[in-house]
Design a protein around this motif. Structure first.
Motif, PDB file in Angstrom:
ATOM      1  N   ALA A  60      -4.678 -75.936 -61.790  1.00 21.58           N
ATOM      2  CA  ALA A  60      -3.738 -76.866 -61.151  1.00 21.58           C
ATOM      3  C   ALA A  60      -4.442 -77.843 -60.222  1.00 21.58           C
ATOM      4  CB  ALA A  60      -2.684 -76.079 -60.375  1.00 21.58           C
ATOM      5  N   ASP A  82      -7.104 -79.272 -60.809  1.00 25.49           N
ATOM      6  CA  ASP A  82      -7.513 -80.369 -61.700  1.00 25.49           C
ATOM      7  C   ASP A  82      -8.837 -81.005 -61.287  1.00 25.49           C
ATOM      8  OD1 ASP A  82      -7.197 -81.941 -63.934  1.00 25.49           O
ATOM      9  OD2 ASP A  82      -5.974 -83.447 -62.920  1.00 25.49           O
ATOM     10  N   TRP A 108       2.294 -79.847 -61.175  1.00 25.89           N
ATOM     11  CA  TRP A 108       1.269 -79.865 -62.221  1.00 25.89           C
ATOM     12  C   TRP A 108       1.769 -79.263 -63.531  1.00 25.89           C
ATOM     13  CZ3 TRP A 108      -0.375 -75.051 -64.056  1.00 25.89           C
ATOM     14  CH2 TRP A 108      -0.040 -73.949 -63.254  1.00 25.89           C
ATOM     15  N   LYS A 148       2.904 -82.161 -65.724  1.00 19.99           N
ATOM     16  CA  LYS A 148       1.971 -83.274 -65.501  1.00 19.99           C
ATOM     17  C   LYS A 148       2.164 -84.400 -66.491  1.00 19.99           C
ATOM     18  CE  LYS A 148      -2.956 -84.097 -64.767  1.00 19.99           C
ATOM     19  NZ  LYS A 148      -4.303 -83.505 -64.775  1.00 19.99           N
TER      20      LYS A 148
END
Length: 252
Positions: free
Chosen positions: A69, A71, A247, A250
């Motif tokens: 999450a 990222d 997320w 997303k």
């Protein structure tokens, strides 16, 4: 000054890691010490640390979920008590893997590795691929039997809900709502405690106080303020997704 967060659901392990980091890397500023994956993800969003030390097995979100999450926003070091899960992905140098109990010698090696990577000023490009590899390889055994039924109260009546029939859980300060397509009840178990007994990925946490059955989701949409709302297939309520868990949607 480099910054970090620590996340581990065991107080002793979390405290030991913080103590060793302060001893071996006094320049490191620890921004948050978290006891579950949800807190860890919130801390990453809020503080934007350079490094996250994440236990793989945590309530709410696993360390893998938190890393995915985040990222690639920070470097990740995993900690775990399972020595059978070391994999070749760590040789990429994107992340490291600390086996509990963590020793000062091993932690010093990790610190040196992080400092070497940080000096380049570039975040590893392969982090998301590493997360996917880890997700496939780290299949951790369940220590407790997962819930199949929940008894919930509605006034003076006790109702029995099959886990598969539950659309979502919603908690307040005292109770947690258990909601199916036809009925609902209340239990005194918190979201955090529920997660310890539910099979992984059976419910998605979308808010600090809400878990939803992903099979019950009809669609997700953004309102005029940019908030993500989840619409259900068999229920009129719409569930708000907090920024921490955005997320999951997303692609919107």
């Amino acid at each position: 000054m480099p910054t970090a967060i620590i996340a581990d659901d065991e107080d002793l392990q979390r405290g030991d890691l913080q103590r060793m980091l302060q001893l071996l890397w006094p320049e490191l500023h620890i921004l948050a010490s978290c006891e579950d994956g949800g807190d860890a993800l919130e801390a990453i969003v809020q503080f934007q640390p350079d490094i996250a030390f994440l236990d793989i097995r945590m309530p709410e979100l696993s360390g893998l979920d938190v890393a995915r999450a985040s990222d690639g926003k920070c470097r990740v070091v995993f900690t775990t008590a399972y020595d059978t899960h070391a994999i070749e992905a760590f040789k990429l140098g994107a992340i490291d893997y600390l086996l509990k109990p963590i020793t000062e010698e091993r932690l010093a090696h990790t610190i040196a590795r992080i400092q070497e990577q940080s000096s380049s000023g570039v975040l590893p490009k392969d982090l998301i691929h590493v997360m996917e590899a880890l997700n496939q390889r780290l299949r951790l055994p369940q220590e407790t039997e997962t819930l199949r039924w929940i008894s919930a109260s509605s006034g003076t009546t006790i109702k029995l809900f099959s886990i598969e029939d539950i659309l979502f859980f919603e908690s307040d300060l005292r109770y947690t709502r258990v909601v199916s397509a036809e009925d609902e009840g209340h239990i005194r178990t918190s979201i955090k405690e529920l997660q310890k007994s539910l099979a992984p990925d059976l419910f998605w946490q979308i808010h600090r106080s809400i878990m939803v059955n992903p099979k019950a989701i009809a669609r997700a949409r953004k309102d005029e303020l940019g908030n993500i709302l989840v619409e259900l297939k068999n229920h009129k309520e719409q569930l708000k997704v907090s920024q921490t868990y955005a997320w999951r949607f997303k692609g919107m």
